[in-house]
Enzyme design. Sequence first.
Site, short mmCIF file in Angstrom:
data_model
loop_
_atom_site.label_atom_id
_atom_site.label_comp_id
_atom_site.label_asym_id
_atom_site.label_seq_id
_atom_site.Cartn_x
_atom_site.Cartn_y
_atom_site.Cartn_z
N ASN A 1 0.87 -1.19 0.00
CA ASN A 1 0.00 0.00 0.00
C ASN A 1 0.91 1.24 0.00
OD1 ASN A 1 0.52 0.86 2.86
ND2 ASN A 1 -0.37 -1.15 3.25
N ASP B 1 1.50 -8.94 1.37
CA ASP B 1 2.36 -7.95 2.03
C ASP B 1 2.74 -8.44 3.44
OD1 ASP B 1 3.66 -5.56 2.57
OD2 ASP B 1 1.85 -4.33 2.63
N1 AR6 Z 1 2.06 -15.71 -1.95
C1 AR6 Z 1 1.49 -15.38 -3.14
N2 AR6 Z 1 0.30 -14.76 -3.25
C2 AR6 Z 1 -0.34 -14.44 -2.11
C3 AR6 Z 1 0.19 -14.74 -0.82
C4 AR6 Z 1 1.44 -15.41 -0.78
N3 AR6 Z 1 2.03 -15.73 0.37
N4 AR6 Z 1 -0.71 -14.29 0.10
C5 AR6 Z 1 -1.74 -13.75 -0.57
N5 AR6 Z 1 -1.53 -13.85 -1.91
P1 AR6 Z 1 -3.53 -8.99 -1.44
P2 AR6 Z 1 -4.01 -6.46 -2.87
C6 AR6 Z 1 -2.37 -13.40 -3.04
O1 AR6 Z 1 -4.78 -8.84 -0.67
O2 AR6 Z 1 -5.33 -6.93 -3.33
C7 AR6 Z 1 -2.32 -5.51 2.00
O3 AR6 Z 1 -2.89 -5.25 3.25
C8 AR6 Z 1 -3.85 -13.20 -2.80
O4 AR6 Z 1 -4.53 -14.43 -2.83
O5 AR6 Z 1 -2.32 -9.46 -0.75
O6 AR6 Z 1 -3.10 -5.81 -3.87
C9 AR6 Z 1 -1.45 -4.36 1.50
O7 AR6 Z 1 -0.75 -3.75 2.56
C10 AR6 Z 1 -4.21 -12.33 -4.00
O8 AR6 Z 1 -4.42 -13.14 -5.16
O9 AR6 Z 1 -3.11 -7.60 -2.19
C11 AR6 Z 1 -2.47 -3.45 0.89
O10 AR6 Z 1 -3.08 -2.64 1.88
C12 AR6 Z 1 -2.95 -11.52 -4.23
O11 AR6 Z 1 -1.93 -12.13 -3.44
C13 AR6 Z 1 -3.49 -4.39 0.30
O12 AR6 Z 1 -3.36 -5.61 1.04
C14 AR6 Z 1 -3.07 -10.07 -3.82
O13 AR6 Z 1 -3.88 -9.97 -2.64
C15 AR6 Z 1 -3.20 -4.71 -1.15
O14 AR6 Z 1 -4.26 -5.46 -1.68
#
Ligand code: AR6
Length: 170
Positions: free
Chosen positions: A26, A36
């Site tokens: 973020n 993250d």
């Molecule tokens: N390895 C790979 N992919 C993952 C993992 C992992 N360990 N964990 C989750 N994903 P998101 P966004 C996938 O929510 O939508 C945070 O709070 C997940 O299933 O991580 O860009 C940041 O600080 C999904 O397909 O990111 C921001 O505030 C993808 O990663 C916010 O979330 C992205 O999901 C960003 O939201």
Amino acid sequence: MENEAISLITGDITALQVDAIVNAANTSLLGGGGVDGAIHRAAGPKLLDACRAIGGCPTGEARITPGFNLPARCVIHTVGPVWRGGNHNEEALLYACYTQSLKLGLENQCFTIAFPNISTGIYGFPRQRAAEIAIGAVQDFISTNPARIKVIFVCFDNENFRIYRQLLGN
Ligand code: AR6
């Protein structure tokens, strides 16, 4: 699931031993949930210190840090758009995340770069459209860039994996 430069896997991006993994961060760069949170936990507290020193990142841009305790050498932090219905420049911003991350990676001698499905978790971007943009951006970058770059799309959920597999033609 592969052509020469692009591959597709499922699993945890924090386990990959590559030049760089990309973090879906973020604008504060101070950590959060989702991928993250997983990256910060695996990298250890020095990652937060390094991010704090950077002082934030606008949506659609990217910043780089070391990987610290991760097997990956670097972390490229990019900030995807929050989905707000599709009329707030979300598509161009998501495209920019991929392009800017690859550009910054190359500037830092990262030739194998792994991406999560940016914005498709907490930020709510529709998965199918996000995958089309991600693959398009990576293909556009690779086709206009002479460096031998390898991109790994890392899908954490089955639906994203199915969508990417279909789009990448296998
Ligand atoms: N390895 C790979 N992919 C993952 C993992 C992992 N360990 N964990 C989750 N994903 P998101 P966004 C996938 O929510 O939508 C945070 O709070 C997940 O299933 O991580 O860009 C940041 O600080 C999904 O397909 O990111 C921001 O505030 C993808 O990663 C916010 O979330 C992205 O999901 C960003 O939201």
